[in-house]
Every structure is written in C-alpha cells, then in structure tokens.
Design a protein around this motif. Structure first.
Motif, PDB file in Angstrom:
ATOM      1  N   ILE A 150       0.785  -1.106   0.119  1.00 58.62           N
ATOM      2  CA  ILE A 150      -0.040  -0.053  -0.010  1.00 58.62           C
ATOM      3  C   ILE A 150       0.883   1.245  -0.044  1.00 58.62           C
ATOM      4  N   ALA A 151       2.039   1.425   1.021  1.00 64.62           N
ATOM      5  CA  ALA A 151       2.758   2.480   0.974  1.00 64.62           C
ATOM      6  C   ALA A 151       3.282   2.866  -0.455  1.00 64.62           C
ATOM      7  N   ARG A 152       3.801   1.918  -1.143  1.00 62.07           N
ATOM      8  CA  ARG A 152       4.494   2.089  -2.359  1.00 62.07           C
ATOM      9  C   ARG A 152       3.634   2.515  -3.294  1.00 62.07           C
ATOM     10  N   HIS A 153       2.418   2.005  -3.296  1.00 59.88           N
ATOM     11  CA  HIS A 153       1.418   2.236  -4.292  1.00 59.88           C
ATOM     12  C   HIS A 153       0.726   3.589  -4.238  1.00 59.88           C
ATOM     13  N   TRP A 154       0.379   4.078  -3.172  1.00 56.88           N
ATOM     14  CA  TRP A 154      -0.171   5.306  -2.461  1.00 56.88           C
ATOM     15  C   TRP A 154       0.553   6.466  -2.087  1.00 56.88           C
ATOM     16  N   GLY A 155       1.496   5.989  -1.233  1.00 56.95           N
ATOM     17  CA  GLY A 155       2.405   7.092  -0.687  1.00 56.95           C
ATOM     18  C   GLY A 155       1.453   7.363   0.640  1.00 56.95           C
ATOM     19  N   PRO A 156       1.809   8.845   1.173  1.00 56.36           N
ATOM     20  CA  PRO A 156       1.031   8.986   2.536  1.00 56.36           C
ATOM     21  C   PRO A 156      -0.445   9.326   2.246  1.00 56.36           C
ATOM     22  N   LEU A 157      -1.273   8.887   2.863  1.00 60.15           N
ATOM     23  CA  LEU A 157      -2.679   8.790   2.659  1.00 60.15           C
ATOM     24  C   LEU A 157      -3.443  10.476   2.820  1.00 60.15           C
ATOM     25  N   ARG A 158      -2.377  11.173   3.354  1.00 54.62           N
ATOM     26  CA  ARG A 158      -2.870  12.697   3.161  1.00 54.62           C
ATOM     27  C   ARG A 158      -3.006  13.320   1.707  1.00 54.62           C
ATOM     28  N   LEU A 159      -2.344  12.489   1.056  1.00 53.51           N
ATOM     29  CA  LEU A 159      -2.266  12.869  -0.534  1.00 53.51           C
ATOM     30  C   LEU A 159      -3.616  12.841  -1.261  1.00 53.51           C
ATOM     31  N   TYR A 160      -4.538  12.164  -0.733  1.00 52.38           N
ATOM     32  CA  TYR A 160      -5.688  11.647  -1.310  1.00 52.38           C
ATOM     33  C   TYR A 160      -6.960  12.275  -0.684  1.00 52.38           C
ATOM     34  N   PRO A 161      -8.074  12.374  -1.369  1.00 52.05           N
ATOM     35  CA  PRO A 161      -9.399  12.727  -0.664  1.00 52.05           C
ATOM     36  C   PRO A 161      -9.746  11.846   0.329  1.00 52.05           C
ATOM     37  N   PRO A 162     -10.686  12.089   1.080  1.00 51.52           N
ATOM     38  CA  PRO A 162     -11.097  11.208   2.370  1.00 51.52           C
ATOM     39  C   PRO A 162     -11.691   9.988   1.790  1.00 51.52           C
TER      40      PRO A 162
ATOM     41  N   VAL B  30       7.753  12.909 -25.512  1.00 51.15           N
ATOM     42  CA  VAL B  30       7.451  12.095 -24.665  1.00 51.15           C
ATOM     43  C   VAL B  30       7.429  12.944 -23.236  1.00 51.15           C
ATOM     44  N   ARG B  31       6.527  13.127 -22.580  1.00 48.81           N
ATOM     45  CA  ARG B  31       6.591  13.600 -21.075  1.00 48.81           C
ATOM     46  C   ARG B  31       6.584  12.695 -19.989  1.00 48.81           C
ATOM     47  N   LEU B  32       7.288  12.736 -19.137  1.00 51.79           N
ATOM     48  CA  LEU B  32       7.384  11.618 -17.953  1.00 51.79           C
ATOM     49  C   LEU B  32       7.303  12.312 -16.735  1.00 51.79           C
ATOM     50  N   THR B  33       6.275  12.031 -15.718  1.00 50.74           N
ATOM     51  CA  THR B  33       6.007  12.554 -14.532  1.00 50.74           C
ATOM     52  C   THR B  33       6.262  11.596 -13.464  1.00 50.74           C
ATOM     53  N   PHE B  34       6.999  12.031 -12.500  1.00 51.10           N
ATOM     54  CA  PHE B  34       7.424  11.137 -11.216  1.00 51.10           C
ATOM     55  C   PHE B  34       6.892  11.917 -10.027  1.00 51.10           C
ATOM     56  N   ALA B  35       5.851  11.114  -9.363  1.00 55.77           N
ATOM     57  CA  ALA B  35       5.367  11.792  -8.145  1.00 55.77           C
ATOM     58  C   ALA B  35       6.680  11.913  -7.073  1.00 55.77           C
ATOM     59  N   GLU B  36       6.140  12.900  -6.086  1.00 55.40           N
ATOM     60  CA  GLU B  36       7.208  13.137  -5.225  1.00 55.40           C
ATOM     61  C   GLU B  36       7.580  12.190  -4.073  1.00 55.40           C
ATOM     62  N   HIS B  37       6.557  11.276  -4.224  1.00 56.86           N
ATOM     63  CA  HIS B  37       6.394   9.868  -3.158  1.00 56.86           C
ATOM     64  C   HIS B  37       6.533   8.804  -4.088  1.00 56.86           C
TER      65      HIS B  37
ATOM     66  N   GLN C 112       6.016  15.747  -9.653  1.00 55.24           N
ATOM     67  CA  GLN C 112       4.689  16.307  -9.482  1.00 55.24           C
ATOM     68  C   GLN C 112       4.732  16.412  -7.723  1.00 55.24           C
ATOM     69  N   PRO C 113       4.619  17.430  -7.276  1.00 52.12           N
ATOM     70  CA  PRO C 113       4.986  17.587  -5.652  1.00 52.12           C
ATOM     71  C   PRO C 113       3.485  17.222  -4.878  1.00 52.12           C
ATOM     72  N   ASP C 114       3.875  16.626  -3.746  1.00 51.93           N
ATOM     73  CA  ASP C 114       2.477  16.308  -3.012  1.00 51.93           C
ATOM     74  C   ASP C 114       1.692  15.229  -3.831  1.00 51.93           C
ATOM     75  N   ALA C 115       2.268  14.443  -4.344  1.00 61.52           N
ATOM     76  CA  ALA C 115       1.593  13.076  -4.862  1.00 61.52           C
ATOM     77  C   ALA C 115       2.247  11.826  -4.692  1.00 61.52           C
ATOM     78  N   GLY C 116       1.656  10.801  -4.577  1.00 61.80           N
ATOM     79  CA  GLY C 116       2.095   9.510  -4.561  1.00 61.80           C
ATOM     80  C   GLY C 116       2.026   8.644  -5.943  1.00 61.80           C
ATOM     81  N   HIS C 117       2.205   7.403  -6.056  1.00 63.91           N
ATOM     82  CA  HIS C 117       2.272   6.937  -7.293  1.00 63.91           C
ATOM     83  C   HIS C 117       1.058   7.002  -8.066  1.00 63.91           C
ATOM     84  N   ASN C 118      -0.300   6.845  -7.445  1.00 62.84           N
ATOM     85  CA  ASN C 118      -1.230   7.229  -8.151  1.00 62.84           C
ATOM     86  C   ASN C 118      -1.787   8.504  -8.257  1.00 62.84           C
TER      87      ASN C 118
END
Length: 292
Positions: free
Chosen positions: A170-182, A221-228, A257-263
């Motif tokens: 879960i942690a690798r796939h999502w990152g910190p839970l605060r990054l997502y709506p409730p 090509v544009r490649l984006t990597f989340a902060e987390h 992409q700041p303040d973002a996880g993998h998803n």
C-alpha cells in the motif's frame, strides 16, 4: 457501441462504450466535448487498476475525462487487454507486445467511428506506460501526437519478489494517505482488478524491454514522477539516463509532481497533473503545425 459493464460510478457526461480491437472486445469510458474535439486523449491504466482510474470519484476535480472534455478534447480511457470486459476473453492477459497490437486495433476502431480532432495523445500510468511506449515504438505516422506517462521509469526501486506482490504494498502504491481525498479508498474499490498472469510475468523484463523500445520512439514524450513515487528509481542521474535512451524523440520533458504518490490521478494533485498533461498536448499540436 454502447455497453453495460461491471458496476462502478462514473462522472456526469462520461459513458461506457466498447471497442472492437481485432476480435477482442475492449471496454472503455468516453467523455466528449460540446462540438468538434480539438484532439483526443487515449488513457491507459496501470497494473491492477482499470479505466476508472482516470475518472476518480472521490472528488469532482479528479477526473481527467471531464476536465479534458470541458476544455475541448475527447477523452477515452480504455480497459487494457485482460481487464474489464476482455478479462473473460483473456483470463491470463497478454504480454506488452500482444497488448500493443490489441490497443492499436482498438484505437483504430474508435477513430473510425468518432471525431478525434488533429490527433491522439496517449496518456498512461504505471504499467500502462510500458504499453504506451511500445505503441509509440511501433507508430507509423497514424495520428499519434505524443506520450504523457506517469509512474513508469526504467529502473525499479524494488526487487522482483516485491514487484509480484503489487497492490499489497500500500505505501509504495499510494504514498502518504494525506495526499488523497477522504473517500478515496471507498470509491476506488471498483477500480481495482487482479493483474493477469502473463502481464505479471513480464514485470521483471521491463528494463531490457525499455532499452529495446526507447530508441524507436519518434514522438514527443513527457514523463512525470510523483514526489512520493516508491516503485521506480527517480534520482537525477536515473532520470537523465532514462531520457538519454529516448534518442529519436524530438522532445523529452521530465517533470516531478509535488505532493503526490504513485497514483497521481486519484490524489489531490490530479487536477494539477492533468492540466499539465493537456498543456503538453497543446505543445504537441503546435509542433504539428495543424489546428482543429
């Protein structure tokens, strides 16, 4: 063709369709603008997800489909081969190369039936990025304007054994839970699907597949990597080496992409990321010298 698919909420204006992809029936979500589209976005999801990844239901601002349509683009999010309606037909899934042929046939079916504007931008997440790169490597000047990929690199940050466990991390796939709506995890339940076996078998082969495909990509090509981001190595040297292998691409953009996880497309950062995606599409349109 309109379709009745597995349950799962969609945003207002989004409808479910199917595509005939050379005998494989692909399910998809479609959102069209008022009037003729300026261009078309075809979005392909990652492993263990589905097309609904691009139509996040936890907050109205998350959906790439509705945002793109509001700004004048057609957006088509496709369930990759082995997912959605094709899961019964392809219970073991397909390899990246086999998925490439099916996806291209599905896009051809769509463009033959719907107005698409000046061309197509492939937007892809995670494993979908592998498919997008493969599709671009086999592009023959058929209206593909560019690639916009998030959550897909060329060097894993984990061992092959961890890769096979996939969504359990879960942690690798999502990152910190605060990054997502409730309500993210409640609303995302219908998006998750098992990764087909043949697809999972190819995970460990990606570094060598990338090395073979990258020099053949001849579009921007544009490649984006989340902060987390937790699945891929994305230090400065890693990203420089990744970009250096895209030797035939006329333009390479590497973003963070700041303040973002993998998803990314399911988190609070989704709108920011999607707007940058559509800006990149406009750059690709400008490069062609054409207008809708």
């Amino acid at each position: 063709m309109e379709s009745t698919l597995a349950p799962g909420a969609v945003s207002q204006g989004v409808r479910r369709i199917t595509l005939d992809a050379g005998g494989v029936t692909l399910s998809a979500l479609l959102c069209e603008p008022e009037g003729a589209p300026r261009a078309t976005v075809v979005a392909v999801h990652g492993g263990g997800m589905s097309a609904g990844y691009f139509d996040g239901q936890a907050h109205p601002e998350l959906s790439l489909l509705t945002l793109g349509a509001r700004l004048g683009y057609t957006v088509l999010a496709v369930d990759r081969p082995g997912y959605g309606q094709s899961a019964a037909q392809l219970p073991e899934g397909l390899t990246v190369a086999e998925q490439t042929d099916v996806l291209r046939a599905g896009i051809d079916d769509f463009t033959a039936k719907y107005p698409t504007g000046v061309g197509v931008l492939l937007v892809a997440h995670s494993f979908g990025g592998k498919l997008a790169l493969s599709a671009a490597a086999h592009c023959t000047g058929d209206g593909l304007l560019g690639l916009d990929i998030s959550g897909c690199g060329h060097r894993y940050a984990v061992t092959p054994g961890v890769l096979r466990k996939g969504l359990k991390h879960i942690a690798r796939h999502w990152g910190p839970l605060r990054l997502y709506p409730p309500n993210t995890f409640r609303s995302s339940g219908s998006l998750v699907a098992p990764m087909p076996e043949r697809e999972a078998d190819e995970l460990k082969r990606w570094p060598e597949l990338f090395a073979a495909l990258a020099p053949r990509v001849r579009i921007p090509v544009r490649l984006t990597f989340a902060e987390h981001e937790g699945w891929w190595l994305h230090g400065e040297q890693d990203l420089a080496d990744l970009a250096a292998q895209l030797t035939s691409s006329p333009r390479i953009v590497v973003d963070r992409q700041p303040d973002a996880g993998h998803n990314i497309s399911l988190g609070w950062a989704a709108r920011s990321y999607h707007l940058r995606t559509l800006a990149f599409l406009e750059d690709c349109i400008t490069r062609t010298g054409r207008d809708a």
